[in-house]
Motif scaffolding. Structure first.
Motif, short mmCIF file in Angstrom:
data_model
loop_
_atom_site.label_atom_id
_atom_site.label_comp_id
_atom_site.label_asym_id
_atom_site.label_seq_id
_atom_site.Cartn_x
_atom_site.Cartn_y
_atom_site.Cartn_z
N ARG A 348 14.14 18.45 -6.75
CA ARG A 348 15.35 19.25 -6.96
C ARG A 348 16.31 18.53 -7.89
N LEU A 349 16.49 17.23 -7.68
CA LEU A 349 17.43 16.46 -8.49
C LEU A 349 16.84 16.06 -9.84
N ASN A 350 15.50 15.93 -9.90
CA ASN A 350 14.78 15.54 -11.11
C ASN A 350 15.22 14.17 -11.63
N VAL A 351 15.20 13.18 -10.74
CA VAL A 351 15.51 11.80 -11.08
C VAL A 351 14.44 10.89 -10.46
N PRO A 352 14.38 9.62 -10.88
CA PRO A 352 13.43 8.70 -10.25
C PRO A 352 13.81 8.43 -8.80
N VAL A 353 12.84 7.95 -8.04
CA VAL A 353 13.06 7.53 -6.66
C VAL A 353 12.81 6.03 -6.54
N LEU A 354 13.73 5.37 -5.87
CA LEU A 354 13.52 4.00 -5.42
C LEU A 354 13.88 3.99 -3.94
N ILE A 355 12.87 3.88 -3.09
CA ILE A 355 13.12 3.87 -1.65
C ILE A 355 13.84 2.56 -1.31
N GLY A 356 15.12 2.67 -0.96
CA GLY A 356 15.95 1.48 -0.79
C GLY A 356 15.61 0.66 0.43
N GLU A 357 15.17 1.33 1.50
CA GLU A 357 14.76 0.63 2.72
C GLU A 357 13.58 1.34 3.36
N TRP A 358 12.68 0.55 3.88
CA TRP A 358 11.57 1.03 4.71
C TRP A 358 11.01 -0.19 5.43
N GLY A 359 10.24 0.03 6.43
CA GLY A 359 9.61 -1.09 7.13
C GLY A 359 10.41 -1.54 8.33
N ALA A 360 11.29 -2.56 8.13
CA ALA A 360 12.00 -3.21 9.24
C ALA A 360 11.00 -3.64 10.32
N PHE A 361 9.85 -4.11 9.87
CA PHE A 361 8.79 -4.49 10.80
C PHE A 361 9.04 -5.89 11.36
N ASN A 362 8.40 -6.17 12.49
CA ASN A 362 8.40 -7.52 13.04
C ASN A 362 7.01 -8.12 12.89
N GLY A 363 6.70 -9.14 13.65
CA GLY A 363 5.42 -9.82 13.48
C GLY A 363 4.25 -9.18 14.18
N ASN A 364 4.41 -7.97 14.68
CA ASN A 364 3.31 -7.27 15.36
C ASN A 364 2.13 -7.12 14.40
N PRO A 365 0.90 -7.43 14.85
CA PRO A 365 -0.27 -7.32 13.96
C PRO A 365 -0.46 -5.93 13.36
N SER A 376 0.63 3.25 0.10
CA SER A 376 -0.21 4.30 -0.49
C SER A 376 0.62 5.53 -0.82
N ILE A 377 1.68 5.79 -0.05
CA ILE A 377 2.58 6.90 -0.36
C ILE A 377 3.33 6.61 -1.66
N PHE A 378 3.80 5.38 -1.81
CA PHE A 378 4.50 5.01 -3.04
C PHE A 378 3.59 5.12 -4.26
N GLU A 379 2.33 4.75 -4.08
CA GLU A 379 1.36 4.91 -5.17
C GLU A 379 1.19 6.39 -5.52
N GLN A 380 1.07 7.23 -4.50
CA GLN A 380 0.85 8.66 -4.73
C GLN A 380 2.01 9.28 -5.51
N TYR A 381 3.24 8.91 -5.16
CA TYR A 381 4.41 9.52 -5.78
C TYR A 381 4.93 8.74 -6.98
N LEU A 382 4.33 7.57 -7.26
CA LEU A 382 4.79 6.69 -8.35
C LEU A 382 6.24 6.27 -8.14
N TRP A 383 6.56 5.92 -6.89
CA TRP A 383 7.91 5.52 -6.55
C TRP A 383 8.08 4.01 -6.59
N SER A 384 9.32 3.60 -6.86
CA SER A 384 9.73 2.21 -6.70
C SER A 384 10.24 2.02 -5.27
N ASN A 385 10.41 0.76 -4.83
CA ASN A 385 10.84 0.53 -3.46
C ASN A 385 11.35 -0.88 -3.26
N THR A 386 12.19 -1.05 -2.24
CA THR A 386 12.56 -2.38 -1.76
C THR A 386 12.41 -2.40 -0.24
N PHE A 387 11.58 -3.29 0.26
CA PHE A 387 11.27 -3.41 1.68
C PHE A 387 12.45 -4.01 2.44
#
Length: 504
Positions: A348-365, A376-387
């Motif tokens: 709708r906005l027609n701009v790039p995406v950079l997912i600013g936050e995702w994960g927040a994981f701990n040491g769980n295997p 794999s989602i970021f690969e599919q959409y060609l998105w940038s990201n910061t964990f």
């Protein structure tokens, strides 16, 4: 470092090459530490070796403006040192004005002088974020901010915030690796957030519990009971039900986006643009979009009503079990839904995406496979990201191993797809070459032989150079191919590095 700009839904450099940014958050919320993560240049060298080419670097309003109109440049100077270390290792930075629960009195963010609670009580829950729903003080302080209530000096809170951002942009104007400004972390609606949450809970009561008459106080009590909350989360595993809950929350949440956040961003952007006319305006979304409520955010407008250039959509995405260790009820379908919803907003906005936050994981295997799935989602959409987020011991976690993946930093042309296989360490990059240089990060670049590079296609000719990082097996594979459709496949097995196979 090459200057970045926006071309439709792509981030490009000054050569017109398509750029994918992938990195990590570096945010210190501790007042005792001066809101600066203790580190030295070696951390940024390590970031580079992991393939990170961008950092979301946190600032705290309380650190920047401890008293009304008085800015702490010594604090900003310590942050600038980190920006410069990043530049020395070819890492871009965007500045994040971070807040959680609005203020340093409750979490982090606004200084005490900008926290107007009308002496209402602060009530917490089992999780830090529960206070958004339970604390009258937090919600009243947020309401005052969104209403631009005057501070003790008679200047509105938002006006102070805008002037503070202007000072920040001016202070960092000599840092060419700073690409943009994340104007506020996860804006929360204040008291109207109760309506958003209430709409979700009411829909849950009707669709799952079969309640025709909804007692909101009773349902809210269930949410704050840890055992009952887990039952509700299990009930939300049904995606047909989950979609209904998000749809019920949408109207109120989108009204906040359109009527409050968008004008707020217009004001902050105008202030920043007086100093930096080209920096990216990073468009965050309200807190509830983290879980899949579709954003109603609009693009930033200039004072004359035209659309501002260089905007990037930077939502966050977390499963409902974030900040817990309940990975047994982590739901990948929910995560897929959240990011698919962000994709709708991007189109709708027609701009790039950079997912600013995702994960927040701990040491769980389990976090190794979960990280792979999101990548794999970021690969599919060609998105940038910061964990989210760097912390002491980060490098020894299962998810850190999954973050260290092959991907194209820069594509000499238009990137159409890429995929990294963790088992074979094989990366495949598809693009339409403009004749420019493509730089592919690989964790084992030093093991890859340039003589194994082959180019197929009518009259195709390419140049290959392997560029390992200093004191590391990781590095970049540089490919310069003639114009046309290209597929670059990089193979590096665990027993021996071999082959970059470039085919038409």
């Amino acid at each position: 470092m090459k200057k970045l700009s926006i071309n439709g839904q792509r981030i490009v450099n000054e050569d017109g090459s398509h750029v994918i940014l992938s990195g990590v958050n570096l945010v210190c919320k501790s007042k005792a530490l001066g809101y600066v993560e203790p580190c030295d240049e070696s951390l940024f060298e390590w970031f580079q070796q992991q393939g990170f080419n961008v950092i979301r670097l946190g600032l705290i309003w309380d650190g920047v403006e401890p008293e009304p109109g008085h800015y702490d440049d010594a604090y900003l100077g310590r942050i600038k040192q980190q920006v410069r270390w990043a530049a020395q290792h070819q890492i871009y930075v965007y500045l994040d004005m971070h807040q959680d629960l609005y203020s340093q009195q409750f979490g982090d963010g606004a200084p005490e002088w900008a926290t107007l609670t009308d002496d209402l009580p602060h009530v917490t829950g089992d999780m830090w974020s529960d206070a958004y729903l339970s604390s009258p003080a937090v919600n009243r302080a947020l309401d005052h901010f969104w209403q631009n209530t005057p501070a003790v000096d008679g200047i509105g809170l938002q006006d102070h915030y805008a002037a503070m951002w202007k000072h920040v942009a001016s202070y960092f104007a000599d840092c060419p690796n700073i690409i943009g400004y994340d104007m506020m972390n996860e804006p929360y609606p204040g008291s109207s957030g109760q309506q958003v949450f209430g709409a979700m809970i009411a829909a849950y009561a009707q669709n799952v519990m079969g309640m025709n008459e909804v007692d909101m106080d009773q349902l809210a009590t269930l949410w704050f009971d840890e055992e009952k909350k887990q039952e509700i989360l299990h009930g939300m595993a049904d995606m047909d039900i989950y979609r209904v809950l998000m749809e019920h929350a949408q109207e109120t949440a989108q009204a906040f986006d359109r009527e409050v956040i968008t004008p707020f961003f217009n004001k902050i952007a105008e202030s920043i643009r007086t100093v930096d006319p080209d920096g990216f305006l990073m468009l965050e979304t309200n807190y509830f979009t983290n879980m899949g409520v579709e954003s109603g955010l609009e693009l930033v407008q200039n004072p004359d009503g035209t659309i501002a250039h260089h905007q990037v959509y930077t939502p966050h995405g977390y499963d409902l079990v974030v900040d817990t260790d309940h990975y047994e009820i982590y739901n990948q379908e929910r995560v897929d839904f959240i990011f698919a919803t962000h994709r709708k907003v991007q189109n709708r906005l027609n701009v790039p995406v950079l997912i600013g936050e995702w994960g927040a994981f701990n040491g769980n295997p389990a976090t190794y496979e979960l990280t792979k799935a999101v990548n794999s989602i970021f690969e599919q959409y060609l998105w940038s990201n910061t964990f989210w987020c760097w912390f002491e011991g980060f490098q020894n976690t299962p998810f850190a191993k999954a973050l260290r993946r092959g991907f194209p930093h820069t594509t000499g042309g238009v990137l159409s797809g890429y995929q990294y296989d963790y088992d074979t360490e094989r990366i495949k990059v598809e693009y339409i070459s403009s004749g420019g240089e493509t730089l592919i990060y690989h964790p084992h670049a030093a093991l890859i032989r340039a003589e194994d590079v082959r180019v197929q296609g009518a009259g195709a000719v390419c140049q290959i150079e392997i560029r390992p990082y200093y004191n590391s097996e990781a590095g970049l594979i540089a490919v310069r191919a003639e114009k046309g459709e290209r597929i670059i496949t990089v193979i590096a097995g665990s027993s021996r590095g071999r082959a970059v196979d470039t085919m038409y």
